[in-house]
Every structure is written in C-alpha cells, then in structure tokens.
Scaffold this motif. Structure first.
Motif: not given
Length: 194
Positions: A180-185, A125-127, A120-121
C-alpha cells in the motif's frame, strides 16, 4: 489506485451524522474524540493481549476497533461542523490516529514474536507516513489501497479470532502495508513529477 475499504468512507460518514450532531450539540471538543479513539485502540490492544477465548476476543476487538474508526472519522467532521478546525487540531488528529493503531498492535506482543509485532508496527504505519509526506509536499492526500487503515483493523479482528496464526497475520499486515505504501508513493510521484 485501488481505494479498498476506504471507498466506503462517505457512506460511513453519513451513518455517523447523528452521532456527530449529538456531539456538536453537547459541546464535545474534537480533541476529546481523538483521545477517545486512542483509548479505543488501547482497549483493543488490551483485549488482544488478555482475552483468551478467541470468539469473545474477536467480538471485543471488532467493537473497539469500530469505535476507534468512528472516532477517527468523527473528530475531523466534528471540527468542521463546529468551526473548530485548527492546524494544531490536524496535527493532533494524525498523531492520535497513529497512536491508536500502535496501541492496538501492541496487544499482539502477547501473541507473536516481538520482532514480528515490531515489523507490523513499523511497516503498518508506512502508508500513512507516505500520505502525510505527500500532503506536506503539496499533493492531495492519498488514502485507500489494498491494506489501508480499515483493512489493518479487519486483520486484527481476524487475528483475535485466530490467535494461533498471529505471526502469519502480522506478516500479511506488514506485507500488505508495504505494498500500500509503495502504491501510494508511486501515485505521489506521478502527481508531483507531472
């Protein structure tokens, strides 16, 4: 892209206007507000780890994370209002944001297997790292998404209220953060490749 709860930021910033003006009038440095945000995140983590009565834990964690989010909003706004914006301050702001979130999540070591908390940590933080990488490449900063910073805070409040489900909630936090990180990427790729 779905902006999630981040869409409420302008409304929230307006509500914090009085606090921002009061801090400016008292000469409070933006860095002090950033440090306070880290402290609130750490106290939320401590409440997660130490308070064994779920309703009390949930109220404490909610209040502390609300203060953490307020500090995250106020530090940059205070810097802009007082003309104290610096590139170094922007770095400290981002580092403080990550530290506050990691400190809050660290409290989950008392509630879930260490590998789940570490996952989780890391993924939580990936997004932010994707957004920062895009900004470093010259793109506009992308925020929001299905599990952004505000949603992760909300999940920690739910976790405080339902500690028996900490593992499942942390996995949901990690999965939502990965999405969320994938969508931002994807949004960054479109912006930078176009």
């Amino acid at each position: 892209m779905n902006r999630g709860l981040y869409a409420l930021k302008p409304w929230y910033a307006d509500r914090l206007g009085g606090a921002r003006r009061a801090l400016a009038a008292r000469g409070v440095a933006p860095g002090a507000v950033t440090a306070a945000g880290v402290g609130f995140g750490a106290l939320a983590g401590l409440a997660l780890a130490a308070v064994r009565h779920p309703p009390v834990a949930a109220v404490l964690v909610a209040a502390l994370l609300a203060l953490r989010l307020a500090a995250a909003n106020l530090d940059g706004a205070l810097a802009r209002e007082t003309g104290a914006t610096t590139r170094w301050g922007a770095v400290l702001n981002e580092l403080g944001d990550r530290a506050a979130e990691l400190a809050a999540l660290a409290g989950c070591f008392a509630l879930a297997p260490p590998w789940v908390v570490l996952l989780a940590m890391l993924v939580g933080s990936a997004p932010s790292w994707v957004s920062l990488a895009g900004a470093a490449a010259g793109a506009a900063r992308i925020n929001g998404g299905p599990v952004g910073k505000t949603e992760r805070c909300l999940l920690l409040v739910v976790l405080a209220a339902l500690p028996a489900h900490a593992g499942a909630l942390l996995i949901a936090l990690a999965a939502g953060s990965a999405l969320t990180a994938a969508l931002r990427l994807r949004a960054l790729h479109r912006a930078l490749a176009g």
